[in-house]
Design an enzyme around this catalytic site. Structure first.
Site, PDB file in Angstrom:
ATOM      1  N   ASP A 229       0.866  -1.177   0.000  1.00  0.00           N
ATOM      2  CA  ASP A 229       0.000   0.000   0.000  1.00  0.00           C
ATOM      3  C   ASP A 229       0.908   1.234   0.000  1.00  0.00           C
ATOM      4  O   ASP A 229       1.677   1.447   0.946  1.00  0.00           O
ATOM      5  CB  ASP A 229      -0.893   0.020   1.234  1.00  0.00           C
ATOM      6  CG  ASP A 229      -1.948  -1.071   1.198  1.00  0.00           C
ATOM      7  OD1 ASP A 229      -2.227  -1.594   0.112  1.00  0.00           O
ATOM      8  OD2 ASP A 229      -2.481  -1.411   2.267  1.00  0.00           O
ATOM      9  N   ASP A 385     -13.417  -4.064  -1.945  1.00  0.00           N
ATOM     10  CA  ASP A 385     -13.288  -3.749  -0.520  1.00  0.00           C
ATOM     11  C   ASP A 385     -14.662  -3.900   0.143  1.00  0.00           C
ATOM     12  O   ASP A 385     -15.389  -2.919   0.315  1.00  0.00           O
ATOM     13  CB  ASP A 385     -12.777  -2.317  -0.327  1.00  0.00           C
ATOM     14  CG  ASP A 385     -11.357  -2.139  -0.817  1.00  0.00           C
ATOM     15  OD1 ASP A 385     -10.553  -3.061  -0.626  1.00  0.00           O
ATOM     16  OD2 ASP A 385     -11.052  -1.077  -1.392  1.00  0.00           O
TER      17      ASP A 385
END
Length: 530
Positions: A229, A385
């Site tokens: 990330d 997500d």
């Protein structure tokens, strides 16, 4: 003179970098007449058969390429560079290939297998060739939905086969003309050795030097993926970060777990099968010229020879000067910078909302459709997500529910998985099953399945979530979020049958080494790449 036929689709930067890393220089095919001047020609690429042939015709490359091949001059085709040697492909009916090898390319049709064939598999070398002179059975990287079938008509081309449901041609060669279905530039050291043999001129087949026949099956491996990330910290530097339920701040500062290029290099050396970069502030960064992730990809691909996926901010936009960029043009830049696959997150939710409003009709307007049409389904990954929404009974919602072993805050025994956008901050009225199915229909080739509820917890993957999606689609699924120990990886493969598992924080902090995961999996009967 080694010449690269870059026809304008797919990631060829990694191949250039691999050739340079091996100590060879390279010239580019810039005009049709350059093809017949080449001494050794490489035709790389991923993408759709029809799109590749259309570009070759538009550039005027088809006839000189046919002439080069007819003369039996040194040639190495990679992936689509193998498939275009055949007469045609089911992927693009009515589009003629180069016609050098008899037969047509056909789609994988085994019902029990995920398509694309995406990941690491062995090859069964069936006759001698310097290309495989020191091949020791290592796994090589494949990514394709269509394959060349061995037949009596193409038997004199047959060099190596691989099993995925049934045998397909993973390498062909006659004289100095050869091609491979896998990507040597993405296959680590084993692929680089094969590439070196071609570059050094060791490509001539020796028919009288037969390799002992073998019927041993090849074995498709489960993938272990390292995820980075990436975002800017408060000082403006790009860092790899990680948080719990997507909160990446610690004591008011963005948590810094390392520099993205250096960390990616470490994971390559430690045996990661793929590396995924997620630009977690990408939805706020619009101008393409300002995307720092392009430079991260370029630098990473110089020394990392496994597949790279990039997500975050890849969508259509209009810049401050009023210039419009399509999602495809943005994706082009990422592919040209070293990405092998593009991950689409929030935009996939918006695309499915529009798809539902049209009654499930595809109209070619979505980024998924546009990118898949040019680069192939295998180039498009959908990053989902979801979060749990608990209900008392399936009848109270129109969404796909599961009977859960993890009850809700009020003892609810059912839940559905709500898809979110903008880094999990906003929910949608789309559930994870309908999103996955719709994205597959729109042309996506893989699902990266996260879990907001499990992210950063270390308690294990959300098996109920993953199983629901795995059973809903026929494309590969990557399990993500929640891994805390090696046992969690074995559990998710055994319980859901997914093709890959991804982790971030436990790898970044060296709590669980990648090789420890693979060793444990092999000890428990799970095939992995060593």
């Amino acid at each position: 003179m080694i010449s690269l036929l870059d026809y304008g689709a797919g990631n060829v930067r990694s191949l250039r970098n691999a050739i340079h890393a091996l100590g060879f220089t390279l010239t580019e095919i810039e005009r049709a007449e350059d093809i017949l001047k080449a001494e050794r020609l490489i035709f790389p690429g991923v993408g759709a058969f029809g799109a590749a042939m259309e570009r070759l015709h538009r550039l005027g490359y088809v006839e000189p390429l046919k002439a080069y091949l007819a003369e039996g001059r040194p040639y190495l085709g990679i992936c689509i560079g193998l498939q275009t040697l055949f007469e045609g492909s089911e992927e693009s009916p009515g589009v003629e290939g180069l016609g050098l090898i008899p037969g047509r390319i056909r789609r994988f049709d085994h019902e029990a297998l995920s398509v694309p064939h995406m990941g690491w598999n062995d090859v069964r070398v069936e006759r001698a060739s310097p290309l495989f002179a020191d091949y020791a059975g290592e796994k090589l990287y494949f990514v394709h939905s269509y394959r060349a079938e061995p037949s009596p008509e193409n038997a004199d081309w047959r060099l190596a086969t691989t099993d995925y449901g049934a045998p397909f041609l993973s390498a062909v060669q006659k004289g100095r003309v050869g091609a491979v279905q896998f990507h040597p530039e993405k296959s680590g050291e084993a692929g680089l050795r094969l590439l070196r043999h071609f570059l050094a001129g060791e490509d001539t087949l020796t028919p009288d030097l037969e390799r002992p026949a073998t019927r041993a099956p090849t074995h498709f491996a489960k993938r272990i993926i390292a995820c980075l990330d990436v975002r800017s910290n408060d000082a403006g530097d790009l860092v790899v970060t990680k948080g719990d339920q997507y909160d990446v701040r610690e004591s008011g500062e963005v948590r810094n777990l390392g520099k993205p290029v250096e960390l990616a290099q470490r994971y390559y050396e430690e045996g990661a099968d793929e590396i995924t970069f997620l630009n977690i502030t990408g939805f706020r960064d619009f101008p393409l010229s300002d995307q720092p992730m392009l430079e991260v990809l370029k630098r990473t691909s110089e020394n990392v020879f496994v597949p790279l996926t990039i997500g975050g901010g890849i969508r259509e936009f209009t810049d401050a000067n009023g210039k419009h960029y399509s999602a495809l043009s943005v994706a082009d830049e990422y592919f040209r910078s070293g990405a092998d696959k593009i991950s689409i997150g929030s935009d996939a939710v918006y695309a499915v909302e529009a798809y539902k409003a049209r009654g499930g009709v595809k109209d070619g307007s979505t980024a998924i459709e546009q990118i898949a049409e040019v680069y192939g389904n295998q180039a498009v990954v959908i990053s989902i997500d979801p979060r749990r929404v608990y209900v008392d009974a399936p009848s109270v919602t129109d969404h796909d529910t599961v009977a859960t072993q993890v009850p809700g805050p009020n003892g609810e025994r059912y839940c559905w998985f709500q898809c979110t956008v903008k880094g999990g901050r906003e929910g949608s009225d789309v559930d994870v099953v309908e999103l996955a199915r719709a994205c597959e229909d729109l042309g996506a080739g893989e699902i990266l399945l996260n879990s907001i509820d499990r992210d950063g917890t270390g308690v294990g993957f959300d098996i109920e979530l993953i199983r629901a999606v795995r059973e809903a689609v026929s494309i590969p699924v990557i399990a993500s979020s929640g891994a805390g120990c090696v046992e969690h990886f074995a559990e998710v493969f055994a319980a859901t049958g997914v093709e890959a598992a991804l982790a971030a924080g436990i790898f970044h902090r060296r709590e669980v080494p990648i090789e420890a995961v693979k060793t444990y999996l092999r000890q428990h009967g799970v095939e992995t790449r060593t």
